[in-house]
Design a protein around this motif. Sequence first.
Motif, PDB file in Angstrom:
ATOM      1  N   TYR A  95       0.843  -1.189   0.000  1.00 22.34           N
ATOM      2  CA  TYR A  95       0.000   0.000   0.000  1.00 22.34           C
ATOM      3  C   TYR A  95       0.875   1.235   0.000  1.00 22.34           C
ATOM      4  O   TYR A  95       2.020   1.207   0.435  1.00 22.34           O
ATOM      5  CB  TYR A  95      -0.984   0.016   1.175  1.00 22.34           C
ATOM      6  CG  TYR A  95      -0.375   0.140   2.543  1.00 22.34           C
ATOM      7  CD1 TYR A  95      -0.025   1.381   3.060  1.00 22.34           C
ATOM      8  CD2 TYR A  95      -0.170  -0.975   3.335  1.00 22.34           C
ATOM      9  CE1 TYR A  95       0.520   1.509   4.320  1.00 22.34           C
ATOM     10  CE2 TYR A  95       0.376  -0.858   4.607  1.00 22.34           C
ATOM     11  CZ  TYR A  95       0.709   0.379   5.087  1.00 22.34           C
ATOM     12  OH  TYR A  95       1.246   0.502   6.342  1.00 22.34           O
ATOM     13  N   CYS A 149      -4.241  -0.986   7.755  1.00 25.96           N
ATOM     14  CA  CYS A 149      -3.750  -0.911   6.374  1.00 25.96           C
ATOM     15  C   CYS A 149      -3.117  -2.239   5.974  1.00 25.96           C
ATOM     16  O   CYS A 149      -3.344  -2.735   4.860  1.00 25.96           O
ATOM     17  CB  CYS A 149      -2.741   0.230   6.221  1.00 25.96           C
ATOM     18  SG  CYS A 149      -3.447   1.877   6.420  1.00 25.96           S
ATOM     19  N   VAL A 163     -10.384   3.838   7.126  1.00 24.45           N
ATOM     20  CA  VAL A 163      -9.324   3.921   6.136  1.00 24.45           C
ATOM     21  C   VAL A 163     -10.014   3.896   4.782  1.00 24.45           C
ATOM     22  O   VAL A 163     -10.775   2.974   4.487  1.00 24.45           O
ATOM     23  CB  VAL A 163      -8.344   2.731   6.254  1.00 24.45           C
ATOM     24  CG1 VAL A 163      -7.241   2.843   5.214  1.00 24.45           C
ATOM     25  CG2 VAL A 163      -7.768   2.635   7.658  1.00 24.45           C
ATOM     26  N   PHE A 177      -9.659   3.741   0.748  1.00 28.35           N
ATOM     27  CA  PHE A 177      -8.632   3.241  -0.158  1.00 28.35           C
ATOM     28  C   PHE A 177      -9.242   2.652  -1.422  1.00 28.35           C
ATOM     29  O   PHE A 177     -10.460   2.501  -1.533  1.00 28.35           O
ATOM     30  CB  PHE A 177      -7.794   2.167   0.545  1.00 28.35           C
ATOM     31  CG  PHE A 177      -8.561   0.893   0.794  1.00 28.35           C
ATOM     32  CD1 PHE A 177      -8.439  -0.178  -0.076  1.00 28.35           C
ATOM     33  CD2 PHE A 177      -9.414   0.779   1.873  1.00 28.35           C
ATOM     34  CE1 PHE A 177      -9.162  -1.343   0.130  1.00 28.35           C
ATOM     35  CE2 PHE A 177     -10.141  -0.373   2.091  1.00 28.35           C
ATOM     36  CZ  PHE A 177     -10.010  -1.445   1.215  1.00 28.35           C
ATOM     37  N   ILE A 204      -4.051   4.288  -0.216  1.00 28.23           N
ATOM     38  CA  ILE A 204      -4.787   4.823   0.929  1.00 28.23           C
ATOM     39  C   ILE A 204      -4.985   6.317   0.671  1.00 28.23           C
ATOM     40  O   ILE A 204      -4.026   7.071   0.587  1.00 28.23           O
ATOM     41  CB  ILE A 204      -4.017   4.616   2.253  1.00 28.23           C
ATOM     42  CG1 ILE A 204      -3.565   3.161   2.419  1.00 28.23           C
ATOM     43  CG2 ILE A 204      -4.836   5.115   3.435  1.00 28.23           C
ATOM     44  CD1 ILE A 204      -4.654   2.143   2.539  1.00 28.23           C
TER      45      ILE A 204
END
Length: 125
Positions: free
Chosen positions: A20, A57, A92, A94, A103
């Motif tokens: 990520y 994440c 989060v 994304f 993200i």
Amino acid sequence: MPLPQHARVMKKATRLAKYYTLTPGAERRLADIALWTIENFGLGQADVYITSLIDRCDAIVTGDAHLRTPASFSESFPKTQILLAKAESHFVVFAELGDEYVIFDFLHERSDLPHQLNELIEKFA
């Protein structure tokens, strides 16, 4: 006050060979969250909280996070690749783009989520 070292990581390798990245806006938001938490709850709690956001994440990339779509907040959202995963009091935000998860932001659950999601969709979708 600087962020903990792990909060500055831009890419995270995983067992799936995916990773990520944080957009500049997501990096700023993470720093803001850390500073606010330090000011209100202390450095130790900020480290715990930021670690939990980073862990979420990681869970997104490994497929271990429960995901939501913007439509779960309002049926008026257009179809989009943007997804959300809950982490503590934040979401989060994304999208999966090939082998990379981008993200876009960390949005507080008490914020105007529909408005902020619309802005992100317009900007990134």
